[in-house]
Scaffold this motif. Structure first.
Motif, mmCIF file in Angstrom:
data_model
loop_
_atom_site.group_PDB
_atom_site.id
_atom_site.type_symbol
_atom_site.label_atom_id
_atom_site.label_comp_id
_atom_site.label_asym_id
_atom_site.label_seq_id
_atom_site.Cartn_x
_atom_site.Cartn_y
_atom_site.Cartn_z
ATOM 1 N N PHE A 79 -3.182 -7.619 3.435
ATOM 2 C CA PHE A 79 -1.909 -7.422 2.436
ATOM 3 C C PHE A 79 -2.467 -8.016 1.111
ATOM 4 O O PHE A 79 -2.041 -7.509 -0.061
ATOM 5 C CB PHE A 79 -0.677 -8.302 2.856
ATOM 6 C CG PHE A 79 0.109 -7.379 4.045
ATOM 7 C CD1 PHE A 79 0.363 -6.210 3.751
ATOM 8 C CD2 PHE A 79 0.326 -8.131 5.202
ATOM 9 C CE1 PHE A 79 0.920 -5.503 4.781
ATOM 10 C CE2 PHE A 79 1.043 -7.464 6.095
ATOM 11 C CZ PHE A 79 1.176 -6.088 5.906
ATOM 12 N N PHE A 121 -9.589 0.876 0.460
ATOM 13 C CA PHE A 121 -8.737 1.044 1.691
ATOM 14 C C PHE A 121 -9.188 2.181 2.563
ATOM 15 O O PHE A 121 -9.316 2.037 3.710
ATOM 16 C CB PHE A 121 -7.321 1.284 1.068
ATOM 17 C CG PHE A 121 -6.463 0.246 0.861
ATOM 18 C CD1 PHE A 121 -5.635 -0.180 1.757
ATOM 19 C CD2 PHE A 121 -6.500 -0.607 -0.296
ATOM 20 C CE1 PHE A 121 -4.740 -1.503 1.829
ATOM 21 C CE2 PHE A 121 -5.929 -1.733 -0.337
ATOM 22 C CZ PHE A 121 -5.222 -1.998 0.756
ATOM 23 N N ILE A 171 4.666 -10.009 -8.377
ATOM 24 C CA ILE A 171 3.388 -10.252 -7.713
ATOM 25 C C ILE A 171 3.678 -11.702 -6.591
ATOM 26 O O ILE A 171 3.275 -11.527 -5.556
ATOM 27 C CB ILE A 171 2.130 -10.564 -8.597
ATOM 28 C CG1 ILE A 171 2.113 -9.235 -9.381
ATOM 29 C CG2 ILE A 171 1.026 -11.242 -7.893
ATOM 30 C CD1 ILE A 171 1.251 -9.258 -10.578
ATOM 31 N N LEU A 173 -4.694 -5.803 -7.315
ATOM 32 C CA LEU A 173 -4.194 -4.437 -7.643
ATOM 33 C C LEU A 173 -3.087 -4.570 -8.751
ATOM 34 O O LEU A 173 -3.133 -3.740 -9.918
ATOM 35 C CB LEU A 173 -4.022 -3.789 -6.720
ATOM 36 C CG LEU A 173 -4.418 -2.313 -6.391
ATOM 37 C CD1 LEU A 173 -5.992 -1.748 -6.776
ATOM 38 C CD2 LEU A 173 -3.748 -1.620 -5.180
ATOM 39 N N LEU A 174 -1.970 -5.302 -8.385
ATOM 40 C CA LEU A 174 -0.774 -5.647 -9.004
ATOM 41 C C LEU A 174 -1.120 -6.185 -10.444
ATOM 42 O O LEU A 174 -0.683 -5.514 -11.342
ATOM 43 C CB LEU A 174 0.280 -6.073 -8.510
ATOM 44 C CG LEU A 174 0.949 -5.480 -7.146
ATOM 45 C CD1 LEU A 174 1.640 -6.447 -6.300
ATOM 46 C CD2 LEU A 174 1.487 -4.161 -7.665
ATOM 47 N N PHE A 214 5.783 -11.004 -3.926
ATOM 48 C CA PHE A 214 5.185 -9.995 -2.709
ATOM 49 C C PHE A 214 4.493 -10.896 -1.979
ATOM 50 O O PHE A 214 4.545 -10.760 -0.817
ATOM 51 C CB PHE A 214 4.636 -9.062 -3.644
ATOM 52 C CG PHE A 214 3.587 -8.126 -2.823
ATOM 53 C CD1 PHE A 214 4.292 -7.110 -2.076
ATOM 54 C CD2 PHE A 214 2.548 -8.358 -2.542
ATOM 55 C CE1 PHE A 214 3.717 -6.390 -1.197
ATOM 56 C CE2 PHE A 214 1.661 -7.564 -1.463
ATOM 57 C CZ PHE A 214 2.231 -6.541 -0.861
ATOM 58 N N PHE A 238 -8.639 1.561 -5.639
ATOM 59 C CA PHE A 238 -7.707 1.366 -4.099
ATOM 60 C C PHE A 238 -8.210 2.276 -3.181
ATOM 61 O O PHE A 238 -8.239 1.883 -2.128
ATOM 62 C CB PHE A 238 -6.468 1.643 -4.885
ATOM 63 C CG PHE A 238 -5.336 1.554 -3.739
ATOM 64 C CD1 PHE A 238 -4.826 0.272 -3.440
ATOM 65 C CD2 PHE A 238 -4.764 2.644 -2.776
ATOM 66 C CE1 PHE A 238 -3.940 0.342 -2.121
ATOM 67 C CE2 PHE A 238 -3.805 2.509 -1.900
ATOM 68 C CZ PHE A 238 -3.495 1.377 -1.415
ATOM 69 N N ILE A 253 -3.701 -6.315 -2.134
ATOM 70 C CA ILE A 253 -2.527 -5.772 -3.201
ATOM 71 C C ILE A 253 -2.527 -6.480 -4.288
ATOM 72 O O ILE A 253 -2.172 -5.787 -5.421
ATOM 73 C CB ILE A 253 -1.245 -5.406 -2.613
ATOM 74 C CG1 ILE A 253 -1.351 -4.717 -1.269
ATOM 75 C CG2 ILE A 253 -0.390 -4.926 -3.318
ATOM 76 C CD1 ILE A 253 -1.641 -3.022 -1.159
ATOM 77 N N LEU A 254 -2.493 -8.007 -4.376
ATOM 78 C CA LEU A 254 -2.392 -8.683 -5.483
ATOM 79 C C LEU A 254 -3.155 -8.329 -6.779
ATOM 80 O O LEU A 254 -2.612 -8.247 -7.641
ATOM 81 C CB LEU A 254 -2.530 -10.145 -4.980
ATOM 82 C CG LEU A 254 -1.580 -10.588 -3.820
ATOM 83 C CD1 LEU A 254 -1.873 -12.090 -3.743
ATOM 84 C CD2 LEU A 254 -0.295 -10.310 -4.155
ATOM 85 N N THR A 268 10.153 3.162 -0.380
ATOM 86 C CA THR A 268 8.962 3.319 -1.038
ATOM 87 C C THR A 268 8.897 4.732 -2.005
ATOM 88 O O THR A 268 8.714 4.404 -3.031
ATOM 89 C CB THR A 268 7.620 3.283 -0.314
ATOM 90 O OG1 THR A 268 7.859 2.294 0.763
ATOM 91 C CG2 THR A 268 6.707 3.077 -1.186
#
Lengths: 549, 314
Positions: free
Chosen positions: A365, A491, A315, A371-372, A318, A487, A368-369, A79
């Motif tokens: 999880f 979170f 996306i 967000l992307l 992922f 974010f 995150i989508l 990462t």
């Protein structure tokens, strides 16, 4: 002082990046080091963590993951390599970008050799990387003290040096590729693809035995040979040297090629490596009848196709991958969650249910989508403002097309792209769920994938709206900051017991947990309404204001 | 003849910075109107207001009787525009650019388009980024001319073009004029304006200094007179004569240089009192007039035009 020579001028251009990347990744390291204690609070939790890390060994080799240094090294195994994005962008623009703008001609008219110009620019990139590395090292050291880790300042600095050397290679690769391309963006894209490829190549030997020789072709392999945050493992001087030598050789070749080629031209690849060129007669060129030339909307769509394809792969890929991973590791995850209440709380709060169910894990999880997708929307909305700054709107607005149509056509193309990504993500996740045998509510899956579209539309509208007053760089910066803030609120907010009012400040709050609880219709409609209002305001502003450059 | 462009009291500022101030002029239908001014004078600002890319702070601008801001879409349907700094999608070929703008405008005669491309000798198969600056200018010119607009607004159209293509451009403008269509062009090439335009406006520091026909401007009685006598003649003998703006002794004192506005009668009569060896008067070219209006008003030498062509030699 900052304009004394090419080196300091180029370094000056990197000052924000140094603090942004160095500080950001440093804070990330600090945060993960501090979190280790809660993951290893009991012997059972420690054992489960080790076991879970083994399950994800294909991502990064797990070594002493029950120690702060070992956990951070494993957790951010690849990462943290995202830092290579900065030098690859800089390397691709270092000479080619200036050639694109025509500013290199002036620079090379000064009484300095080409090699000297290129070396000063390259030295500035390396200095900036080292400064970023120093920041990351300091944060890693501070995190180590907080987590009572068994590595010292030297270990932390070697960790960041390893990262800097790795990143330097990709700066060099981008610089080298840019000698063969006409555009900096092409070189950046190709280098980004290589970065991804090398990460995959390194993973290969951890998945398929007997393939280590293939992985040795990847710089990531040599990066992973050093683990300075694990004192018993330490840094590998040979690997560090290989990284340094690779960076030097690649950059050296790039500069040599630059010194021997025409400015503004690219080095011709051998015929067998070139893409076939389409020969056109002038008559054919005058009547291409391209679908993308028929309207502003279609032209906008043509411009957004390539990035849309890449972001869709990212996306949708992922989302599908997460489904498969969650299914494969469900038993070990359940054990970890049982022994780690902090993690269970986090997943439960963000995921919106009982952390021990697959759907909750996926819901966690899936946040995150959007967000992307919003990151994609920011990148594309910034092109709208950039087009104006580059003067591309000037002639367009001299045609008999109302301004509101020009804006809405471009926005429509972006909206179409976000819908495309949403739909493809739905298809990918449905296929992944079906093939892995995970049972998901079909309606909720549709809601989880398609309800991110309004969020993408919202960010795009805000981008268009802000571009009515601000320069592209500021507009993009504000939206990116907003995204990071959202974010963080989503979170960390629940864990820090933020009041609901504060949680509502994040657009992600309105996305909810659709995979678990279905579509939050009112919230989704609310986001849509805000997006439409912002778009209307953006249109009105665009129709009324001066067109700048 | 009707008025094509009508600008009245037009003012535009960029925050504290000057743009244009109280600009008033008219362009009649069928004429070729030149807009002259040094860098930063306000030419491009005026043109961009006419194209509704900028909104004026005060004043009005109308094209064919329509308000340039309120009715911009209708106006753009009969206007061809070439910006000073041309920017087009670098990944499109010349052919694709013409197709795109052709589709957005409608009504493109492909035969005429091909003629334009042939006349300017452009290769439409290349991408915009691959064109030289001169060829990029040609792309801009072709897209401005290709729909046979009633009005062409061209901001420094020949900048970067080679002399042959500049000549071709001159012919294209002449044909537009012969068609009864209108052209507004800004230029630094004074000889081009002199040859191409019927009327000229000179703008300096955001203000219109002078508007008039090219011949009208050239007829401004500004002359540089150089006289050589067989004896030394004091400058005072001419300094206070009507129309004499500036006097200067050259060389050994036998030669005087005068700048004279208006008629030369008084100067000729005064010179006749002395033994004249040579007498020359230089008629101003448009460039001389241009420089006169641009030059700083502070220094006399700056106001002195350089001789271009000797029209009368005694």
């Amino acid at each position: 002082m900052w304009f004394k020579n090419i080196f300091v001028k180029t370094l000056r251009d990197s000052r924000i990046a140094i603090f942004g990347w160095g500080g950001g990744l440093g804070l990330m390291m600090y945060a993960v080091l501090v979190a280790v204690a809660s993951l290893t609070s009991t012997p059972e939790a420690r054992q489960t963590l080790i076991s879970l890390a083994q399950s994800y060994a294909f991502l990064a080799e797990p070594v002493r993951v029950d120690t702060p240094g070992g956990y951070a090294t494993w957790k951010y195994g690849f990462t943290i390599l995202i830092m290579a994005i900065w030098p690859l962008l800089v390397g691709s623009r270092m000479l080619r970008g200036e050639e694109d703008r025509g500013s290199l001609d002036v620079l090379l008219s000064l009484p300095r050799g080409r090699t000297q110009v290129a070396l000063q620019k390259l030295a500035a990139m390396w200095t900036a990387l080292l400064a970023m590395g120093a920041l990351i090292g300091l944060f890693t050291y501070a995190g180590g003290i907080k987590a009572q880790a068994n590595y010292g300042l030297v270990g932390a600095m070697l960790f960041s040096l390893n990262l800097v050397l790795f990143c330097g290679i990709f700066g060099g690769i981008a610089l080298l590729i840019s000698q063969f391309t006409q555009r900096a963006g092409t070189a950046a894209g190709a280098t980004g693809g290589l970065l991804f490829f090398f990460i995959m190549l390194d993973m290969l030997h951890r998945v398929i035995s007997g393939t280590e020789w293939i992985s040795r072709l990847s710089p990531v392999y040599y990066y992973n040979l050093s683990k300075p945050l694990i004192p018993s493992y330490g840094a590998n001087p040979g690997a560090l040297f290989v990284l340094f030598a690779l960076a030097t050789i690649i950059s050296g070749i790039a500069i040599w090629l630059f010194d021997h080629r025409d400015v503004g031209d690219a080095i011709m690849l051998p015929r067998w490596l070139r893409l076939p060129e389409r020969q056109m007669t002038p008559d054919q060129a005058l009547a291409p009848h391209s679908w993308s030339m028929r309207s502003i909307y279609l032209r906008g769509l043509a411009k957004v196709i390539a990035p849309t394809v890449w972001w869709t792969i990212g996306i949708a890929g992922f989302a599908g991958w997460m489904i498969i991973i969650v299914k494969q590791t469900e038993s070990k995850l359940a054990e970890l969650l049982q022994s780690t209440p902090t993690l269970a709380n986090l997943i439960g709060n963000v995921g919106g249910g009982n952390a021990e169910t697959n759907a909750t894990m996926l819901s966690f999880f899936f946040i995150i989508l959007p967000l992307l997708l919003m990151a994609f929307a920011i990148a594309q909305a910034s092109r709208w403002g950039a087009d104006e700054e580059n003067g591309l709107q000037e002639l367009l607005l001299a045609t008999p097309q109302p301004r509101w149509i020009v804006l809405l056509a471009r926005y429509g193309a972006l909206a179409t792209a976000t819908v495309f990504i949403g739909v493809l993500t739905l298809v990918a996740t449905a296929l992944a769920a079906s093939s892995s045998g995970i049972a998901l509510n079909g309606g909720n899956l549709v809601a989880a994938t398609l309800s991110m579209i309004p969020l993408g539309a919202l960010v795009a509208s805000l981008g268009y709206l802000l571009s009515g007053w601000l320069r592209t760089a500021i507009d993009t910066g504000i939206l990116s900051f907003l995204l990071v803030a959202w974010f963080f609120i989503t979170f960390v907010g629940p864990e820090l017991s933020f009041p609901t009012l504060a949680l509502r400040l994040s657009a992600l709050y309105y996305y909810g947990t659709p995979l678990l609880n279905g579509l939050p219709l009112v919230n989704t409609l609310g986001i849509l309404v805000v997006a439409i209002v912002a778009l209307v305001l953006a249109t009105v502003r665009f129709a009324q204001r001066d067109i700048g450059r | 003849m009707s008025t094509m462009i009508e600008v009245a009291g037009l003012t535009k500022s960029y925050g504290n910075k000057r743009g244009i101030i109280d600009l008033t002029f008219q362009v009649e239908e069928g004429e070729v109107f030149g807009f002259l001014g040094p860098n930063g004078a306000g030419k491009t600002t005026t043109i961009r207001i006419l194209m509704a890319l900028l909104r004026a702070n005060t004043g009005t601008a109308r094209i064919a009787g329509k308000d340039v801001w309120e009715e911009s879409v209708a106006i753009h349907s009969f206007v061809g525009y070439l910006p000073g700094e041309l920017a087009l999608d670098p990944d499109l070929t010349g052919g694709q650019i013409f197709e795109y703008f052709g589709n957005l405008r409608g009504g493109i005669d492909q035969t005429f388009l091909k003629q334009l491309i042939a006349r300017l000798d452009l290769d439409p198969t290349r991408k915009f980024r691959q064109y030289s600056s001169g060829n990029k200018r040609k792309v801009g010119l072709i897209q401005a001319f290709m729909h046979k607009p009633r009005l062409l607004i061209l901001d420094e159209p020949t900048s970067g073009l080679d002399p042959l293509n500049q000549q071709e451009f001159g012919r294209m403008v002449s044909e537009v004029r012969a068609d009864g269509r209108t052209v507004l062009l800004s230029s630094h090439f004074l000889s081009e304006v002199e040859q191409t335009c019927s009327r000229v406006a000179i703008i300096r520091e955001g203000r219109l200094v002078r508007t008039g026909g090219v011949t009208e401007l050239k007829d401004m009685k500004l002359h540089e007179v150089v006289m050589t006598f067989s004896v030394v003649v004091p400058t005072e003998a001419f300094a206070h004569l009507p129309g004499v703006d500036h006097t200067e002794t050259l060389g050994d004192g036998h030669t005087l240089r005068l700048t004279v506005s208006g008629g030369l009668d008084a100067v000729v009569k005064a010179a006749a009192s002395y033994p004249v060896v040579t007498f020359s008067s230089n008629e101003p070219s448009l460039e001389d007039i241009f420089l006169r209006f641009y030059a700083s008003e502070s220094g006399p030498s700056a106001n002195t035009p350089k001789p271009k062509a000797v029209s009368h030699v005694v």
